[in-house]
Motif scaffolding. Sequence first.
Motif, PDB file in Angstrom:
ATOM      1  N   LYS A   1       0.894  -1.234   0.020  1.00 22.18           N
ATOM      2  CA  LYS A   1       0.003  -0.031  -0.034  1.00 22.18           C
ATOM      3  C   LYS A   1       0.767   1.133   0.102  1.00 22.18           C
ATOM      4  CE  LYS A   1      -0.320   0.725   4.993  1.00 22.18           C
ATOM      5  NZ  LYS A   1      -0.035   1.936   5.020  1.00 22.18           N
ATOM      6  N   GLY A   2       0.059   2.445   0.083  1.00 19.90           N
ATOM      7  CA  GLY A   2       0.798   3.897   0.223  1.00 19.90           C
ATOM      8  C   GLY A   2       1.253   4.021   1.391  1.00 19.90           C
ATOM      9  N   ASN A   3       1.386   5.382   1.759  1.00 17.48           N
ATOM     10  CA  ASN A   3       2.323   5.874   3.096  1.00 17.48           C
ATOM     11  C   ASN A   3       1.339   6.236   3.997  1.00 17.48           C
ATOM     12  OD1 ASN A   3       1.419   8.329   1.770  1.00 17.48           O
ATOM     13  ND2 ASN A   3       3.230   9.231   2.540  1.00 17.48           N
TER      14      ASN A   3
ATOM     15  N   TRP B   1      -7.307   0.365   3.556  1.00 19.11           N
ATOM     16  CA  TRP B   1      -6.783  -0.058   2.273  1.00 19.11           C
ATOM     17  C   TRP B   1      -7.198  -1.539   1.970  1.00 19.11           C
ATOM     18  CZ3 TRP B   1      -3.532   2.549  -1.185  1.00 19.11           C
ATOM     19  CH2 TRP B   1      -2.882   3.557  -0.853  1.00 19.11           C
TER      20      TRP B   1
ATOM     21  N   ARG C   1       1.373   0.115  -4.791  1.00 24.56           N
ATOM     22  CA  ARG C   1       0.578   1.340  -5.050  1.00 24.56           C
ATOM     23  C   ARG C   1       1.309   2.601  -4.433  1.00 24.56           C
ATOM     24  NH1 ARG C   1      -1.475   5.704  -5.142  1.00 24.56           N
ATOM     25  NH2 ARG C   1      -3.681   6.294  -4.671  1.00 24.56           N
ATOM     26  N   SER C   2       1.734   3.723  -5.376  1.00 25.20           N
ATOM     27  CA  SER C   2       2.378   4.727  -4.692  1.00 25.20           C
ATOM     28  C   SER C   2       3.469   4.324  -4.149  1.00 25.20           C
ATOM     29  CB  SER C   2       1.450   5.789  -3.752  1.00 25.20           C
ATOM     30  OG  SER C   2       1.959   6.855  -3.597  1.00 25.20           O
ATOM     31  N   LEU C   3       3.709   4.637  -2.605  1.00 23.67           N
ATOM     32  CA  LEU C   3       5.056   4.270  -1.925  1.00 23.67           C
ATOM     33  C   LEU C   3       5.165   2.947  -1.924  1.00 23.67           C
ATOM     34  CD1 LEU C   3       7.131   5.235   0.516  1.00 23.67           C
ATOM     35  CD2 LEU C   3       5.487   4.143   1.946  1.00 23.67           C
TER      36      LEU C   3
ATOM     37  N   HIS D   1      -3.868  10.923  -8.173  1.00 20.40           N
ATOM     38  CA  HIS D   1      -3.000   9.998  -7.583  1.00 20.40           C
ATOM     39  C   HIS D   1      -3.698   9.005  -6.817  1.00 20.40           C
ATOM     40  CE1 HIS D   1       0.635   8.676  -6.063  1.00 20.40           C
ATOM     41  NE2 HIS D   1       0.401   9.117  -4.769  1.00 20.40           N
ATOM     42  N   LYS D   2      -5.111   9.599  -6.326  1.00 24.39           N
ATOM     43  CA  LYS D   2      -5.690   8.635  -5.100  1.00 24.39           C
ATOM     44  C   LYS D   2      -6.936   7.913  -5.688  1.00 24.39           C
ATOM     45  CE  LYS D   2      -3.829  11.154  -1.163  1.00 24.39           C
ATOM     46  NZ  LYS D   2      -4.307  11.793   0.131  1.00 24.39           N
TER      47      LYS D   2
END
Length: 292
Positions: free
Chosen positions: A81-83, A90, A149-151, A248-249
């Motif tokens: 997942k992201g940060n 999530w 995802r992202s981070l 982004h989200k």
Amino acid sequence: MAYWVSTILTVILIYVAISIALYYLQDYMLFKPEKLPKDFEFFYENQDTEEYYMETRDGATLNGVLFKCKGNARGVVLYLKGNSKSIKGWGKFAVDFTRHNYNVFMVDYRGFGKSTGRRSQKAIKRDLQQVYNKLKELVDEKYIILYGRSLGSGFAAKLASMNNPRMLILDAPYYSLTKVTARYMPFMPLSILLKYPLPTYKWLKYVQCPIHIIHGTHDKLIPYKTGVRLSQVNPKLTKLHTVIGGGHKNLNNFESYHAMLDDILNSKPKSIDLKTTSINVIHSSKKAKTQH
């Protein structure tokens, strides 16, 4: 002391002070964890889940949740997942894979959710490799899909570079975290100060499985051009999927995102006989002579 000398020294001192503060406070700036009590119970409507705990070699505890598909599992997706927040929030994205008969395993990084331990780039990479090794005990590696995802895209790329999963899917990935932060602090020596450089581009060079990059054209945090640039690192194995208008989200709010995911998860790679294509056709720039 001349005024200009005093001014220069003051500026230098301020610069050094900011650099020191940035070094020690970057964990608080980069990560937005949500802590969960030990007795918290995960629940997702219409999702069959099982909670897991794992001890690391340095005494930390990793907490994760396995989302089980209803039919015979085709494999497992390790979702990084992201940060922000925890897998409590999530987890709602697991349905995008369980609906395709893939189990999904989500794990909270150190300091997120119920996971404990001192956070560092090295520690997180080591933790995730341990999780990956555990998954390999349960399912053949050729049935493991890495989704970052992202981070999580950087960590997913690192895992893929050191292992042999079925495929790697990067959602809104960054070229490196140093590049992302440099947009907001262009005058700081981030290559020296940043504890989490996460050079996704370096790790992608060593990935040997199919790579899918999903990026929105309206992503303001990590610009779409970043996805394009990453797709050129390992071009023979990479396919770029563009979500027109996606930020982004909010990619999950676009029908095109789910169509792309469906194509990625269900389509089998096809070999092309290049001899039957126009790949070697030479186009002359000279105008044909008129016959009289």
